[in-house]
Motif scaffolding. Structure first.
Motif, mmCIF file in Angstrom:
data_model
loop_
_atom_site.group_PDB
_atom_site.id
_atom_site.type_symbol
_atom_site.label_atom_id
_atom_site.label_comp_id
_atom_site.label_asym_id
_atom_site.label_seq_id
_atom_site.Cartn_x
_atom_site.Cartn_y
_atom_site.Cartn_z
ATOM 1 N N HIS A 12 0.764 -1.239 0.000
ATOM 2 C CA HIS A 12 0.000 0.000 0.000
ATOM 3 C C HIS A 12 0.804 1.303 0.000
ATOM 4 C CE1 HIS A 12 -3.594 2.339 0.166
ATOM 5 N NE2 HIS A 12 -3.152 2.974 1.232
ATOM 6 N N PRO A 13 1.930 1.427 0.718
ATOM 7 C CA PRO A 13 2.651 2.704 0.661
ATOM 8 C C PRO A 13 2.948 3.095 -0.789
ATOM 9 C CG PRO A 13 3.554 1.330 2.394
ATOM 10 C CD PRO A 13 2.586 0.470 1.614
ATOM 11 N N ALA A 14 2.805 4.376 -1.072
ATOM 12 C CA ALA A 14 2.865 4.876 -2.451
ATOM 13 C C ALA A 14 4.108 4.416 -3.220
ATOM 14 C CB ALA A 14 2.779 6.399 -2.461
ATOM 15 N N THR A 15 5.255 4.433 -2.584
ATOM 16 C CA THR A 15 6.480 4.044 -3.286
ATOM 17 C C THR A 15 6.442 2.574 -3.685
ATOM 18 O OG1 THR A 15 7.744 5.708 -2.090
ATOM 19 C CG2 THR A 15 8.989 3.951 -3.119
ATOM 20 N N ARG A 16 6.049 1.700 -2.761
ATOM 21 C CA ARG A 16 5.989 0.272 -3.091
ATOM 22 C C ARG A 16 4.887 -0.014 -4.095
ATOM 23 N NH1 ARG A 16 6.059 -1.453 2.800
ATOM 24 N NH2 ARG A 16 8.014 -0.502 3.392
ATOM 25 N N LEU A 17 3.773 0.663 -3.956
ATOM 26 C CA LEU A 17 2.685 0.486 -4.910
ATOM 27 C C LEU A 17 3.141 0.892 -6.309
ATOM 28 C CD1 LEU A 17 -0.234 -0.326 -5.416
ATOM 29 C CD2 LEU A 17 -0.915 1.992 -4.758
ATOM 30 N N SER A 18 3.896 1.976 -6.400
ATOM 31 C CA SER A 18 4.424 2.416 -7.701
ATOM 32 C C SER A 18 5.376 1.383 -8.292
ATOM 33 C CB SER A 18 5.152 3.757 -7.548
ATOM 34 O OG SER A 18 4.263 4.764 -7.157
ATOM 35 N N ILE A 38 10.120 6.166 -11.249
ATOM 36 C CA ILE A 38 9.405 6.617 -10.048
ATOM 37 C C ILE A 38 10.208 7.639 -9.242
ATOM 38 C CG2 ILE A 38 7.913 4.600 -9.908
ATOM 39 C CD1 ILE A 38 9.665 3.454 -7.796
ATOM 40 N N GLN A 48 13.291 -0.414 -0.775
ATOM 41 C CA GLN A 48 11.935 -0.869 -1.117
ATOM 42 C C GLN A 48 11.971 -2.228 -1.798
ATOM 43 O OE1 GLN A 48 9.439 0.695 0.214
ATOM 44 N NE2 GLN A 48 10.809 2.304 0.913
#
Length: 116
Positions: A12-18, A38, A48
């Protein structure tokens, strides 16, 4: 509202989701491509990727040697499944916040006021 099935706190965190979303669209991706796509530093991306690899969501390969060494990354089947489940959970959350949910909330409030 309870958390929908498939919601993945790790992704869920934006960086991992990206990262995972980018990898879901390809078989293998070069570290530099992910980093540039990213806008992360090498160290931030490495952290990450390590977290996702530890969870079994990624496979990381080092190819070549010396200055020509390249790092390639891909989603594992487990990672792809987790991503698809997370996307479905996010869609359920969004749909639950749409017009039908607002109408149901309004009916609930009217019902509560009528019984006061």
């Amino acid at each position: 509202m309870s958390t929908p099935t498939g919601f993945d706190e790790l992704i869920h965190p934006a960086t991992r989701l990206s990262v995972v979303a980018l990898l879901a669209a390809t078989e293998w991706a070069d570290f530099a491509f992910i980093r540039d796509s990213i806008s992360l530093s090498d160290s931030a991306l490495s952290k990450q990727l390590h977290t996702l690899e530890e969870a079994g969501y990624l496979e990381i390969r080092k190819e070549g040697g010396g200055r020509k060494r390249r790092t390639k990354v891909r989603l594992t089947e487990r990672g792809r499944g987790a991503f698809e489940g997370h996307v479905a959970a996010l869609q359920a959350i969004v749909e639950g916040a749409g017009p039908a949910a607002a109408a149901a909330q309004q009916r609930h409030q009217e019902h509560a006021e009528a019984h006061r």
